[in-house]
Design an enzyme around this catalytic site. Structure first.
Site, PDB file in Angstrom:
ATOM      1  CD  GLU A 152      -2.534  -0.939  -3.326  1.00  0.00           C
ATOM      2  OE1 GLU A 152      -1.947   0.416  -4.305  1.00  0.00           O
ATOM      3  OE2 GLU A 152      -2.748  -2.144  -3.912  1.00  0.00           O
ATOM      4  CG  ASP A 194       0.807  -0.465  -4.127  1.00  0.00           C
ATOM      5  OD1 ASP A 194       1.661   0.299  -3.166  1.00  0.00           O
ATOM      6  OD2 ASP A 194       0.274  -0.991  -4.073  1.00  0.00           O
ATOM      7  CE1 TYR A 245       2.942  -1.554  -6.242  1.00  0.00           C
ATOM      8  CE2 TYR A 245       3.693  -0.821  -8.478  1.00  0.00           C
ATOM      9  CZ  TYR A 245       3.021  -1.460  -7.561  1.00  0.00           C
ATOM     10  OH  TYR A 245       1.124  -1.953  -7.267  1.00  0.00           O
TER      11      TYR A 245
END
Lengths: 693, 62
Positions: A10, A111, A321
C-alpha cells in the site's frame, strides 16, 4: 532479471519492510525507476516488491470533464485523470505495469482492510492486465519479520472479493453523495454570487454535522435554572472533611436557607458507616476508537493525529495494525514472546517479569470483533530509531494497556459514612485501593482512586465547623470534542473506523465548525438548514445507519452492490431535483452565510472606542495596505483604525493582550516564529518598551 | 419569521425562557422582569436566549 514474484504494497514504507523481511539476508536491493522505488529480495528466486501511494484509482463521472449535476454514471479511473496535482500517479502506474509484465506470480500485500483491499484490487485489475482473479493475498497484522515471512509462505489463494465488493460500493455510494450534493451547494452559491467557494457535504458528513448542530442549538437556547447544594465541614481526628447533604440539590432558596439555619451551632453524629469491597476489572485491549479516545484524554491528541502516529508505529513494526475494531487478542499472537521482548526495556522489565511468572496468561477481552485483525498490541520489537515524544507516548500507552489486560482485577473499598446534624443527613464518601491488580501495569495512565477517610465509629460525636450553602445553576450540555464526537459516531454506527477522524477534519476545513470544543459556525448552520429543508433524507441518521448496515451486509454476502447503489440513487434523485429547483433561494442563503463567514474570519473583537462596532482586518482600496478598522466606519459613526505589519499573514489570534486586555492579531512571517501582536498604541507594555529603548 | 415575531431559531429560545420561569419563580420568588435580567447576565445562558431576554427587557412594558 528472469521471472519473479511481484508483491504490491500500500505504501513505500511497507514495501521496504516487507522486502527486507523476505530477503534471505535481510538486505533487499532498492531500485528507483522514474522516481518510483521498488525493492528486489532474494529468497528461493527473486521477489520484487513495489508500493502503491495509497489509492491510485478513484471513482469519477463516466463522461470526462462533466461539470453539472446530477451525475449517476461513474467508472473507476486512475487518479491523475480525476484530480489535479496527481500527475505523479501516471508514472507510478507505468512502473507497476512494466514490473507486472515479467512477473510470473502476483501477490497483493496491501493492508488487510477495506481500503487496502481496494487499492490492491484496482492495481491488479487495471494496471496489471486483469490479474485480480489469479493473484494471491498476504494477510498480516504486524510488519514483523516472522509474521511477514509466514504470510508470504502461506498466502490466501485469492483476494477477499466480498471485502472488495463492500469497499467498492462504499466508495461509489460516497462518490454519488459527495459529487451530487456538494456540486448542488457549490453551484447554487456560485451562480448567485459569482464567487467560487467549495461547499461540501457527504453521506457521513451531513449526519455528523447534524449531531453537532442539534447540540449547538441546545446550548444556544439554554436557560439555566438555580439550585442549591449544602455541604458541612466537619472535623474528625483533626482532619477537616466535606460532607454532602444527602438530599442535594435543593430546589428552593427558602428551603436551603432554613436547612442551613437548623444546622447552625449543632454538633453531628455518625449514624451509619457502610464499607463495601468491589472489583475493578482490567481495561479492554485497544481498538482504534478506544486508542483515539484514550490518547485524547491523556495527551489531547486529536483522533487524526493519533491515527497518524499509530500508523507510523505500525510501519516501524512496533505495534500491530491500528485500524481495527477488534477488542480481542488471540493466543496466536504469542503473549509470552511479546512480553519477553518488551522486558528488554528497563521500564517494563519488572512488570513483564511479574506477568511472565503467572501460571497462565489470559487477556481481558471485549465483545467487538474484526474478522481481519486482532486488537492493537505491541509487537515486542523495540524502536530502532529515536521516537519523537508523541510517538513514544502512543507506543508506551499501547504497551502498558497490553500488559494491563493480563493483570488481575483491582480490589477497592468504598466507605460511606452518614452523619446526622440536627436530624439532617449528610454523607462522607471515601475510597481506597486494597489491591492494585492491573492498575500497576497501567500507571501513569490510570487515575488515582484514593480518597482516604480517617477511622470512624458509629454513634460518635462529630464537630461541625461550618455549614455552607452553594448557589448553583444547571449547565448546558457540554460541547463535543473530536474524541466524544468520534465515540458518538461509533455508537450510532455511522462511518468507518478509518474515515471518521478525516471527516471531522473536513468539517473544520470547510469552516462548518471551529475550535477544539466544537462550535458550529453560521455557515455550518446554514448548510445544514438547506439540507434539512430541501432533502432531509440525506442527513437522516436513521437512513444513513441503514445504508451503512447494508454495505456491511455486502461483506457478509447478504446484500448486493447493485441493490445498494440503486437505493442510494433513489434517495439522491429527488434530493438533487429539490436542490436544483430551489437553486436561487439556496444560493442566496449560502452566499450570505459565506460572506458572513469570510467577514467573521477577519473579526478581531469589539471596537474599544465606539463599543458597538467590530474591529476587522481590512485592505485600503487606494494604497492596498492592510490595516485594522471598525465596521461602524461604513455607517459613518466610528473612524477608529490601527496600522498592521504589511509583510506575512495576519489573522485574529482569538486571545487578548495580558497587559491591556485588547484583542490581538497573530502574525506569521516566513522564517520567523509567529507572534501575537497587540495593536493598542497606548498599551502599557508597549509604552514601557519604548521607554527602555 | 414564525409566530410572535421571532424567527424559528429564536422562537425555541423564547419558549425555553417562558418554560424555565416557573422553576425560577418557585426557587427564588422572583418577578418576570427580575428573571429576565438574571438570565441576561448569566454566563451559562445560551446566546440566542440572551438575545431574546435583552429584546424582552427593552420591548416589554412593566
Amino acid at each position: 532479471m528472469s521471472r519473479y514474484t511481484l508483491i504490491i504494497t500500500e505504501k513505500p514504507d511497507a514495501a521496504s519492510r516487507i522486502a527486507s523481511a523476505l530477503d534471505a539476508e535481510g538486505k533487499a536491493e532498492k531500485n528507483v525507476d522514474n522516481g518510483v522505488p521498488y525493492y528486489i529480495a532474494k529468497r528461493n528466486g527473486d521477489i520484487v516488491v513495489v508500493p502503491a501511494l495509497g489509492h491510485l484509482y478513484t471513482v469519477a463521472g463516466k463522461k470526462r470533464g462533466e461539470r453539472g449535476y446530477p451525475i449517476f454514471d461513474f467508472r473507476w479511473v486512475p487518479r491523475y485523470l480525476a484530480e489535479r496535482g496527481a500527475k505523479r500517479i501516471r508514472t507510478w502506474l507505468n512502473v507497476i505495469s512494466k514490473l507486472a509484465e515479467n512477473a510470473d506470480k502476483l501477490i497483493d500485500a496491501c493492508d488487510y482492510d477495506i481500503e487496502g483491499s481496494i487499492i490492491g484490487y484496482c492495481i491488479l485489475k487495471y494496471a496489471c492486465g486483469g490479474k485480480e482473479n489469479t493473484a494471491q493475498r498476504m494477510k498480516y497484522s504486524t510488519l514483523t519479520k516472522e509474521e511477514l515471512e509466514k504470510s508470504y509462505m502461506e498466502p490466501l489463494s485469492k483476494l477477499d472479493f466480498a471485502l472488495i465488493e463492500a469497499g467498492l460500493t462504499r466508495h461509489e455510494v460516497d462518490w454519488l453523495y459527495g459529487i451530487n450534493l456538494s456540486r448542488a451547494l457549490t453551484t447554487a452559491a456560485k451562480n448567485y454570487s459569482g464567487k467560487y467557494a467549495t461547499l461540501s457535504t457527504g453521506r457521513v458528513q451531513g449526519p455528523m454535522l447534524k449531531f453537532l448542530e442539534t447540540r449547538e442549538r441546545t446550548i444556544k437556547c439554554f436557560v439555566p435554572t438555580p439550585y442549591w447544594n449544602i455541604k458541612a465541614k466537619v472535623k474528625i481526628n483533626r482532619a477537616i472533611l466535606e460532607a454532602e447533604y444527602k438530599k442535594n440539590p435543593v430546589e428552593t432558596k427558602v428551603e436551603a436557607e432554613a436547612l442551613v439555619d437548623s444546622c447552625k451551632g449543632k454538633d453531628g453524629e455518625t449514624e451509619n458507616i457502610e464499607v463495601k469491597k468491589f472489583q475493578q476489572k482490567p481495561p479492554l485491549p485497544f481498538d482504534l476508537g478506544s486508542l483515539q479516545s484514550e490518547a485524547y484524554r491523556l495527551f489531547r491528541y486529536t483522533p487524526m493525529r493519533t491515527l497518524n502516529i499509530a500508523q507510523s508505529l505500525y510501519l516501524d513494526a512496533l505495534i500491530s495494525y491500528p485500524r481495527t475494531s477488534s477488542q480481542e487478542l488471540p493466543t496466536t499472537i504469542g503473549y509470552q514472546a511479546i512480553l519477553k521482548k518488551l522486558g528488554r526495556t528497563r521500564e517494563y522489565t519488572a512488570l513483564t517479569y511479574e506477568l511472565l511468572s503467572k501460571p497462565g496468561l489470559k487477556p481481558t477481552e471485549g465483545r467487538r470483533k474484526d474478522p481481519a485483525h486482532p486488537a492493537c498490541y505491541p509487537t515486542g520489537n523495540l524502536p530502532d530509531r529515536s521516537l519523537n515524544s508523541a510517538e513514544r507516548n502512543i507506543w508506551d500507552l499501547v504497551v502498558r494497556r497490553f500488559m494491563s489486560v493480563f493483570g488481575e482485577p483491582a480490589i477497592l473499598q468504598s466507605i460511606k459514612a452518614t452523619l446526622s446534624i440536627n436530624g439532617n443527613l449528610f454523607q462522607l464518601n471515601g475510597r481506597r485501593i486494597l489491591e492494585e491488580g492491573w492498575r500497576r501495569f497501567y500507571k501513569p495512565y490510570v487515575e488515582s482512586a484514593n480518597v482516604i477517610l480517617p477511622p470512624m465509629e458509629e454513634g460518635k460525636k462529630v464537630s461541625v465547623e461550618q455549614v455552607v450553602l452553594e448557589d448553583k445553576f444547571t449547565t448546558p450540555p457540554s460541547r463535543y470534542n473530536p474524541s466524544s464526537l468520534l465515540r458518538r459516531m461509533e455508537n450510532e454506527e455511522i462511518g468507518t473506523k478509518s474515515t471518521r477522524a478525516g471527516i471531522i477534519q473536513t468539517l473544520n476545513n470547510r469552516k462548518y465548525i471551529r475550535e477544539e470544543r466544537i462550535v458550529v459556525t453560521e455557515l455550518g448552520f446554514e448548510v445544514l438548514d438547506v439540507l434539512k429543508k430541501y432533502c432531509s433524507t440525506v442527513v437522516s441518521i436513521e437512513l444513513t445507519r441503514k445504508l451503512e448496515e447494508r454495505m456491511n451486509e455486502i461483506q457478509q454476502g447478504k446484500e448486493t452492490r447493485e441493490n445498494v447503489l440503486r437505493d442510494a440513487i433513489d434517495i439522491l434523485k429527488p434530493a438533487t431535483e429539490q436542490l436544483k429547483e430551489n437553486e436561487q433561494a439556496i444560493g442566496s442563503r449560502l452566499s450570505q452565510a459565506l460572506m458572513k463567514a469570510r467577514l467573521e474570519e477577519r473579526v478581531i473583537g469589539a471596537c474599544p472606542v465606539c463599543k458597538n462596532g467590530k474591529l476587522v482586518i481590512l485592505r485600503s482600496r487606494k494604497s492596498g495596505k492592510r490595516f485594522i478598522g471598525c465596521t461602524n466606519y461604513f455607517e459613518g459613526t466610528c473612524k477608529t483604525s490601527f496600522s498592521l505589519p504589511q509583510k506575512g499573514l495576519a489573522k485574529p489570534a482569538g486571545s487578548v493582550c495580558k497587559s491591556c486586555g485588547w484583542s490581538t492579531v497573530r502574525i506569521w512571517i516566513k522564517r520567523r516564529r509567529p507572534w501575537n501582536l497587540c495593536f493598542n498604541p497606548e498599551c502599557k507594555l508597549k509604552v514601557e518598551r519604548r521607554k527602555n529603548d | 419569521m414564525a409566530e410572535r415575531g421571532f424567527c424559528l431559531v429564536h422562537l425555541k429560545a423564547h419558549d425555553n425562557i417562558v418554560e424555565k420561569f416557573k422553576f425560577w419563580k418557585n426557587a427564588l420568588t422572583i418577578s418576570w422582569k427580575e428573571y429576565l435580567s438574571e438570565i441576561e447576565q448569566n454566563p451559562l445562558t445560551g446566546e440566542w436566549s440572551k438575545e431574546i431576554a435583552s429584546y424582552l427587557i427593552s420591548n416589554e412594558g412593566t
